[in-house]
Design a protein around this motif. Structure first.
Motif, PDB file in Angstrom:
ATOM      1  N   VAL A   8     -19.485 -24.157   7.340  1.00 12.99           N
ATOM      2  CA  VAL A   8     -20.931 -24.098   7.132  1.00 12.99           C
ATOM      3  C   VAL A   8     -21.571 -22.974   7.934  1.00 12.99           C
ATOM      4  O   VAL A   8     -22.737 -22.628   7.695  1.00 12.99           O
ATOM      5  CB  VAL A   8     -21.597 -25.448   7.486  1.00 12.99           C
ATOM      6  CG1 VAL A   8     -21.103 -26.544   6.563  1.00 12.99           C
ATOM      7  CG2 VAL A   8     -21.376 -25.807   8.951  1.00 12.99           C
ATOM      8  N   LEU A   9     -20.836 -22.371   8.862  1.00 11.01           N
ATOM      9  CA  LEU A   9     -21.339 -21.227   9.619  1.00 11.01           C
ATOM     10  C   LEU A   9     -20.735 -19.912   9.147  1.00 11.01           C
ATOM     11  O   LEU A   9     -20.968 -18.868   9.756  1.00 11.01           O
ATOM     12  CB  LEU A   9     -21.053 -21.414  11.119  1.00 11.01           C
ATOM     13  CG  LEU A   9     -21.769 -22.583  11.787  1.00 11.01           C
ATOM     14  CD1 LEU A   9     -21.399 -22.668  13.259  1.00 11.01           C
ATOM     15  CD2 LEU A   9     -23.281 -22.463  11.630  1.00 11.01           C
ATOM     16  N   THR A  58     -12.063 -29.242  13.800  1.00 11.16           N
ATOM     17  CA  THR A  58     -12.698 -29.112  12.486  1.00 11.16           C
ATOM     18  C   THR A  58     -12.813 -30.470  11.815  1.00 11.16           C
ATOM     19  O   THR A  58     -11.887 -31.293  11.897  1.00 11.16           O
ATOM     20  CB  THR A  58     -11.871 -28.175  11.573  1.00 11.16           C
ATOM     21  OG1 THR A  58     -11.796 -26.877  12.175  1.00 11.16           O
ATOM     22  CG2 THR A  58     -12.485 -28.058  10.184  1.00 11.16           C
ATOM     23  N   VAL A  59     -13.928 -30.685  11.120  1.00  9.06           N
ATOM     24  CA  VAL A  59     -14.129 -31.884  10.311  1.00  9.06           C
ATOM     25  C   VAL A  59     -14.440 -31.441   8.882  1.00  9.06           C
ATOM     26  O   VAL A  59     -15.331 -30.611   8.662  1.00  9.06           O
ATOM     27  CB  VAL A  59     -15.267 -32.764  10.850  1.00  9.06           C
ATOM     28  CG1 VAL A  59     -15.630 -33.862   9.855  1.00  9.06           C
ATOM     29  CG2 VAL A  59     -14.873 -33.368  12.190  1.00  9.06           C
ATOM     30  N   VAL A  60     -13.717 -32.006   7.926  1.00 12.06           N
ATOM     31  CA  VAL A  60     -13.960 -31.739   6.514  1.00 12.06           C
ATOM     32  C   VAL A  60     -14.812 -32.880   5.972  1.00 12.06           C
ATOM     33  O   VAL A  60     -14.341 -34.012   5.865  1.00 12.06           O
ATOM     34  CB  VAL A  60     -12.648 -31.628   5.718  1.00 12.06           C
ATOM     35  CG1 VAL A  60     -12.936 -31.253   4.261  1.00 12.06           C
ATOM     36  CG2 VAL A  60     -11.718 -30.592   6.355  1.00 12.06           C
ATOM     37  N   GLN A  61     -16.085 -32.575   5.684  1.00 11.55           N
ATOM     38  CA  GLN A  61     -16.984 -33.614   5.184  1.00 11.55           C
ATOM     39  C   GLN A  61     -16.872 -33.697   3.664  1.00 11.55           C
ATOM     40  O   GLN A  61     -17.142 -32.741   2.957  1.00 11.55           O
ATOM     41  CB  GLN A  61     -18.431 -33.346   5.581  1.00 11.55           C
ATOM     42  CG  GLN A  61     -19.379 -34.325   4.890  1.00 11.55           C
ATOM     43  CD  GLN A  61     -20.758 -34.409   5.456  1.00 11.55           C
ATOM     44  OE1 GLN A  61     -21.019 -35.234   6.313  1.00 11.55           O
ATOM     45  NE2 GLN A  61     -21.661 -33.591   4.963  1.00 11.55           N
ATOM     46  N   SER A  78     -22.721 -28.206  13.633  1.00  9.41           N
ATOM     47  CA  SER A  78     -21.549 -27.403  13.967  1.00  9.41           C
ATOM     48  C   SER A  78     -21.828 -26.486  15.151  1.00  9.41           C
ATOM     49  O   SER A  78     -21.023 -26.377  16.084  1.00  9.41           O
ATOM     50  CB  SER A  78     -21.126 -26.593  12.738  1.00  9.41           C
ATOM     51  OG  SER A  78     -20.006 -25.779  13.036  1.00  9.41           O
ATOM     52  N   ARG A  79     -22.980 -25.842  15.116  1.00  5.07           N
ATOM     53  CA  ARG A  79     -23.330 -24.909  16.179  1.00  5.07           C
ATOM     54  C   ARG A  79     -23.501 -25.634  17.520  1.00  5.07           C
ATOM     55  O   ARG A  79     -23.064 -25.132  18.573  1.00  5.07           O
ATOM     56  CB  ARG A  79     -24.616 -24.176  15.793  1.00  5.07           C
ATOM     57  CG  ARG A  79     -24.917 -22.945  16.616  1.00  5.07           C
ATOM     58  CD  ARG A  79     -26.156 -22.226  16.095  1.00  5.07           C
ATOM     59  NE  ARG A  79     -25.904 -21.618  14.792  1.00  5.07           N
ATOM     60  CZ  ARG A  79     -26.473 -22.021  13.659  1.00  5.07           C
ATOM     61  NH1 ARG A  79     -27.317 -23.056  13.666  1.00  5.07           N
ATOM     62  NH2 ARG A  79     -26.209 -21.421  12.523  1.00  5.07           N
ATOM     63  N   HIS A  84     -15.998 -26.862  13.860  1.00  9.44           N
ATOM     64  CA  HIS A  84     -16.139 -26.327  12.513  1.00  9.44           C
ATOM     65  C   HIS A  84     -16.386 -27.481  11.533  1.00  9.44           C
ATOM     66  O   HIS A  84     -15.760 -28.546  11.643  1.00  9.44           O
ATOM     67  CB  HIS A  84     -14.878 -25.583  12.080  1.00  9.44           C
ATOM     68  CG  HIS A  84     -14.572 -24.366  12.893  1.00  9.44           C
ATOM     69  ND1 HIS A  84     -15.441 -23.301  13.002  1.00  9.44           N
ATOM     70  CD2 HIS A  84     -13.488 -24.042  13.640  1.00  9.44           C
ATOM     71  CE1 HIS A  84     -14.907 -22.373  13.772  1.00  9.44           C
ATOM     72  NE2 HIS A  84     -13.732 -22.798  14.176  1.00  9.44           N
ATOM     73  N   VAL A  85     -17.265 -27.270  10.563  1.00 10.07           N
ATOM     74  CA  VAL A  85     -17.550 -28.272   9.545  1.00 10.07           C
ATOM     75  C   VAL A  85     -17.400 -27.627   8.176  1.00 10.07           C
ATOM     76  O   VAL A  85     -17.946 -26.543   7.923  1.00 10.07           O
ATOM     77  CB  VAL A  85     -18.968 -28.857   9.699  1.00 10.07           C
ATOM     78  CG1 VAL A  85     -19.279 -29.829   8.557  1.00 10.07           C
ATOM     79  CG2 VAL A  85     -19.110 -29.562  11.048  1.00 10.07           C
TER      80      VAL A  85
END
Length: 311
Positions: A8-9, A58-61, A78-79, A84-85
């Protein structure tokens, strides 16, 4: 060429993901879960922070379009946490939406492609500068109803346009063969671009091997209080697949779908995201070895969710 993953970033090298929770939810609102909405930003931040403190990267939504994913808040989370998302487009089963919501979504393939290439829609429909990296869809119990077939066809079209992976909610872990027959045999999606979720809920080891032999990724998500009856079979299922030569196709996720299922530090009753690393990872290291555990948490998700190689 360095493999990249879309967060997302922005896009990051896949090798920088660290330990990955390959299936989870930071925000979720479903008609099927009244009173248990995941809509608390502070709780989501606390959960991500606890995951980070446990060594997570990291998370995978998997929350798709129209289910309160609060896409406008994902970059902020995330920030703030350093995790990491990855975000999802796609559509769940019709029963999770208010009446008329699916019809209002319009051309599904077009919607999915737009969210993968241009940006997600906020809950109020406004466009956002945050792009999805996967398409979340859903099967039915031991089969595929008309809604599932329509959504899977749209996901396949979006995959052909973008190369994005397709993550599949298998209802109670069933219908893996039917999903692969439609996506891969009829709609020409490469099986290595398909992630099958919830297999722990239907611990039929023969069916697991058959799905793995097709070439798909198998995601074992949980453990959770809601599915504790099969938690104790998780290591046996994973060992069976590792021994059969499928260690490079296995993924693990927490699949936190209710506020109560979050970790204690985030106001829930557990086990939450951190348990993957504090409770499950040490056991995997002992049972399967360090190399296998590293693949399940680091190497495999880096490949499963990577952007396609440019032509």
């Amino acid at each position: 060429m360095t493999a990249l993953v879309r967060t997302v970033l922005g896009d990051v090298p896949a090798r920088e993901l660290g330990a990955v929770d390959s299936h989870d939810h930071l925000h979720l609102r479903s008609a099927q879960l009244p009173g248990q909405e995941l809509d608390d930003q502070a709780a989501a931040a606390a959960e991500l922070g606890a995951f980070r403190a446990a060594g997570g990267g990291t998370v995978v939504q998997w929350t798709p379009y129209g289910l309160g994913r609060r896409a406008e808040r994902l970059a902020e989370l995330s920030r703030a946490t350093g995790v990491h998302v990855l975000a999802a487009t796609g559509l769940h089963q019709a029963r999770h939406y208010p009446p008329g919501a699916v019809e209002r979504a319009g051309d599904l393939a077009r919607l999915f492609v737009q969210e993968l290439t241009e940006g997600l829609r906020a809950d109020d429909g406004a466009p956002l500068p945050v792009r999805a990296s996967l398409v979340k869809v859903a099967g039915s119990y031991h089969g595929l109803d008309a809604h599932a077939r329509t959504v899977l066809a749209a996901a396949a079209e979006a995959h052909r346009a973008t190369g994005a992976p397709i993550a599949v909610h298998l209802e109670q872990g069933t219908a893996a063969a039917e999903v692969l027959a439609l996506l891969c045999d009829r709609l020409a999606v490469p099986p290595e671009r398909v992630v099958l979720g919830h297999l722990n809920r239907f611990p039929d080891l023969r069916l697991h091997r058959e799905a793995a032999e097709r070439g798909a990724y198998l995601c074992f998500d949980g453990p959770s209080a809601a599915h504790h009856a099969t938690d104790w079979r998780l290591l046996d299922a994973l060992k069976e697949l590792v021994d059969a030569g499928h260690v490079r196709q296995l993924l693990l996720g927490g699949d936190t779908t209710t506020a109560r299922a979050r970790s204690f530090g985030a106001g829930g009753a557990g086990p939450g995201m951190p348990f993957l690393l504090t409770g499950l990872r040490p056991r995997l290291r002992r049972e399967l070895g360090e190399e296998a555990a590293e693949l399940l948490f680091v190497g495999n998700p880096a490949r499963a969710f990577a952007l396609p190689d440019p032509d």
